[in-house]
Design a protein around this motif. Structure first.
Motif, PDB file in Angstrom:
ATOM      1  N   ARG A  83       0.862  -1.185   0.000  1.00 12.84           N
ATOM      2  CA  ARG A  83       0.000   0.000   0.000  1.00 12.84           C
ATOM      3  C   ARG A  83       0.894   1.229   0.000  1.00 12.84           C
ATOM      4  O   ARG A  83       1.812   1.345   0.823  1.00 12.84           O
ATOM      5  CB  ARG A  83      -0.880  -0.001   1.250  1.00 12.84           C
ATOM      6  CG  ARG A  83      -1.748   1.209   1.382  1.00 12.84           C
ATOM      7  CD  ARG A  83      -3.062   0.974   0.664  1.00 12.84           C
ATOM      8  NE  ARG A  83      -4.053   1.927   1.118  1.00 12.84           N
ATOM      9  CZ  ARG A  83      -4.656   2.779   0.312  1.00 12.84           C
ATOM     10  NH1 ARG A  83      -4.384   2.775  -0.963  1.00 12.84           N
ATOM     11  NH2 ARG A  83      -5.540   3.606   0.776  1.00 12.84           N
ATOM     12  N   VAL A  84       0.633   2.156  -0.919  1.00 15.49           N
ATOM     13  CA  VAL A  84       1.407   3.392  -1.022  1.00 15.49           C
ATOM     14  C   VAL A  84       0.775   4.431  -0.108  1.00 15.49           C
ATOM     15  O   VAL A  84      -0.443   4.611  -0.105  1.00 15.49           O
ATOM     16  CB  VAL A  84       1.421   3.903  -2.483  1.00 15.49           C
ATOM     17  CG1 VAL A  84       2.218   5.184  -2.584  1.00 15.49           C
ATOM     18  CG2 VAL A  84       1.988   2.839  -3.408  1.00 15.49           C
ATOM     19  N   LYS A  85       1.589   5.097   0.662  1.00 13.35           N
ATOM     20  CA  LYS A  85       1.089   6.090   1.620  1.00 13.35           C
ATOM     21  C   LYS A  85       0.485   7.280   0.884  1.00 13.35           C
ATOM     22  O   LYS A  85       1.079   7.834  -0.035  1.00 13.35           O
ATOM     23  CB  LYS A  85       2.231   6.559   2.517  1.00 13.35           C
ATOM     24  CG  LYS A  85       1.785   7.544   3.562  1.00 13.35           C
ATOM     25  CD  LYS A  85       2.938   7.977   4.432  1.00 13.35           C
ATOM     26  CE  LYS A  85       2.474   9.027   5.420  1.00 13.35           C
ATOM     27  NZ  LYS A  85       3.579   9.548   6.188  1.00 13.35           N
ATOM     28  N   ASP A  86      -0.711   7.662   1.294  1.00 13.35           N
ATOM     29  CA  ASP A  86      -1.392   8.834   0.765  1.00 13.35           C
ATOM     30  C   ASP A  86      -1.329   9.917   1.836  1.00 13.35           C
ATOM     31  O   ASP A  86      -1.935   9.790   2.898  1.00 13.35           O
ATOM     32  CB  ASP A  86      -2.850   8.491   0.431  1.00 13.35           C
ATOM     33  CG  ASP A  86      -3.602   9.659  -0.192  1.00 13.35           C
ATOM     34  OD1 ASP A  86      -3.025  10.769  -0.287  1.00 13.35           O
ATOM     35  OD2 ASP A  86      -4.760   9.471  -0.571  1.00 13.35           O
ATOM     36  N   ASP A  87      -0.576  10.974   1.550  1.00  9.21           N
ATOM     37  CA  ASP A  87      -0.420  12.024   2.553  1.00  9.21           C
ATOM     38  C   ASP A  87      -1.526  13.079   2.497  1.00  9.21           C
ATOM     39  O   ASP A  87      -1.468  14.083   3.185  1.00  9.21           O
ATOM     40  CB  ASP A  87       0.960  12.677   2.449  1.00  9.21           C
ATOM     41  CG  ASP A  87       1.182  13.358   1.116  1.00  9.21           C
ATOM     42  OD1 ASP A  87       0.215  13.490   0.329  1.00  9.21           O
ATOM     43  OD2 ASP A  87       2.319  13.776   0.851  1.00  9.21           O
TER      44      ASP A  87
ATOM     45  N   ASN B 150      -0.248  14.044  -4.811  1.00  5.01           N
ATOM     46  CA  ASN B 150       0.491  13.033  -4.059  1.00  5.01           C
ATOM     47  C   ASN B 150       1.162  12.053  -5.016  1.00  5.01           C
ATOM     48  O   ASN B 150       0.556  11.088  -5.447  1.00  5.01           O
ATOM     49  CB  ASN B 150      -0.461  12.302  -3.108  1.00  5.01           C
ATOM     50  CG  ASN B 150       0.269  11.353  -2.188  1.00  5.01           C
ATOM     51  OD1 ASN B 150       1.404  11.614  -1.806  1.00  5.01           O
ATOM     52  ND2 ASN B 150      -0.360  10.261  -1.852  1.00  5.01           N
TER      53      ASN B 150
ATOM     54  N   ALA C  62       4.268   9.345  -5.897  1.00  5.70           N
ATOM     55  CA  ALA C  62       5.204   8.411  -5.275  1.00  5.70           C
ATOM     56  C   ALA C  62       6.183   7.953  -6.348  1.00  5.70           C
ATOM     57  O   ALA C  62       5.920   8.071  -7.543  1.00  5.70           O
ATOM     58  CB  ALA C  62       4.450   7.218  -4.699  1.00  5.70           C
TER      59      ALA C  62
ATOM     60  N   ARG D 265      -2.591   8.622  -5.386  1.00  5.14           N
ATOM     61  CA  ARG D 265      -4.033   8.747  -5.211  1.00  5.14           C
ATOM     62  C   ARG D 265      -4.772   7.883  -6.240  1.00  5.14           C
ATOM     63  O   ARG D 265      -5.776   7.255  -5.941  1.00  5.14           O
ATOM     64  CB  ARG D 265      -4.451  10.203  -5.353  1.00  5.14           C
ATOM     65  CG  ARG D 265      -5.864  10.474  -4.926  1.00  5.14           C
ATOM     66  CD  ARG D 265      -6.034  11.953  -4.681  1.00  5.14           C
ATOM     67  NE  ARG D 265      -5.250  12.361  -3.536  1.00  5.14           N
ATOM     68  CZ  ARG D 265      -5.766  12.667  -2.359  1.00  5.14           C
ATOM     69  NH1 ARG D 265      -7.056  12.619  -2.185  1.00  5.14           N
ATOM     70  NH2 ARG D 265      -5.003  13.029  -1.356  1.00  5.14           N
TER      71      ARG D 265
ATOM     72  N   PRO E  68      -2.942   3.474  -5.544  1.00  6.31           N
ATOM     73  CA  PRO E  68      -2.439   3.341  -4.180  1.00  6.31           C
ATOM     74  C   PRO E  68      -1.815   1.976  -3.872  1.00  6.31           C
ATOM     75  O   PRO E  68      -1.340   1.757  -2.768  1.00  6.31           O
ATOM     76  CB  PRO E  68      -3.688   3.569  -3.325  1.00  6.31           C
ATOM     77  CG  PRO E  68      -4.817   3.127  -4.190  1.00  6.31           C
ATOM     78  CD  PRO E  68      -4.402   3.457  -5.601  1.00  6.31           C
ATOM     79  N   TRP E  69      -1.814   1.058  -4.820  1.00  7.39           N
ATOM     80  CA  TRP E  69      -1.268  -0.284  -4.588  1.00  7.39           C
ATOM     81  C   TRP E  69      -0.198  -0.626  -5.620  1.00  7.39           C
ATOM     82  O   TRP E  69      -0.319  -0.296  -6.794  1.00  7.39           O
ATOM     83  CB  TRP E  69      -2.368  -1.343  -4.686  1.00  7.39           C
ATOM     84  CG  TRP E  69      -3.358  -1.255  -3.589  1.00  7.39           C
ATOM     85  CD1 TRP E  69      -4.556  -0.600  -3.610  1.00  7.39           C
ATOM     86  CD2 TRP E  69      -3.245  -1.827  -2.292  1.00  7.39           C
ATOM     87  NE1 TRP E  69      -5.192  -0.732  -2.412  1.00  7.39           N
ATOM     88  CE2 TRP E  69      -4.417  -1.488  -1.582  1.00  7.39           C
ATOM     89  CE3 TRP E  69      -2.276  -2.603  -1.657  1.00  7.39           C
ATOM     90  CZ2 TRP E  69      -4.640  -1.886  -0.269  1.00  7.39           C
ATOM     91  CZ3 TRP E  69      -2.498  -2.996  -0.352  1.00  7.39           C
ATOM     92  CH2 TRP E  69      -3.664  -2.645   0.329  1.00  7.39           C
TER      93      TRP E  69
END
Length: 98
Positions: free
Chosen positions: A25-29, A34, A36, A56, A59-60
């Motif tokens: 899971r990619v962090k969503d700030d 956003n 990555a 966004r 996210p995976w």
């Protein structure tokens, strides 16, 4: 360690069969832009691939490996490969399969 998790048997070692998929899971700030970055590196070839993507929208990340394990087409028990897929879902499957 990450190295152990992503390790593969030697190229010609067909006694070990690997078929796996790991989802991250990619962090969503919360930022609207956003982005990555994902990197894949092959030190022996001196090659590095960097990919920037919207966390966004995707996210995976699914990292999957195949090493002589799948006997059916198109692998036929002969392939050795690793793939990285960016997705809006934790596992790479169509909406019909959910």
């Amino acid at each position: 360690s990450v190295e152990e998790c992503l390790s593969m048997p030697l190229m010609n070692d067909k006694s070990i069969q690997v078929e796996e998929c790991t989802c991250l899971r990619v962090k969503d700030d919360g930022d609207t832009d956003n982005y990555a970055t994902f990197s894949a590196k092959n030190e022996s070839l001196g090659f590095e691939l960097k990919y920037e993507f919207s966390a966004r929208v995707f996210p995976w990340i699914a990292v999957w490996s195949e090493h002589h394990a799948r006997k059916h087409a198109p692998w036929n028990g002969k392939e050795r490969t690793r793939g990285m897929e960016f997705s809006s879902k934790p596992l790479p499957m169509s909406d019909l399969e959910n």
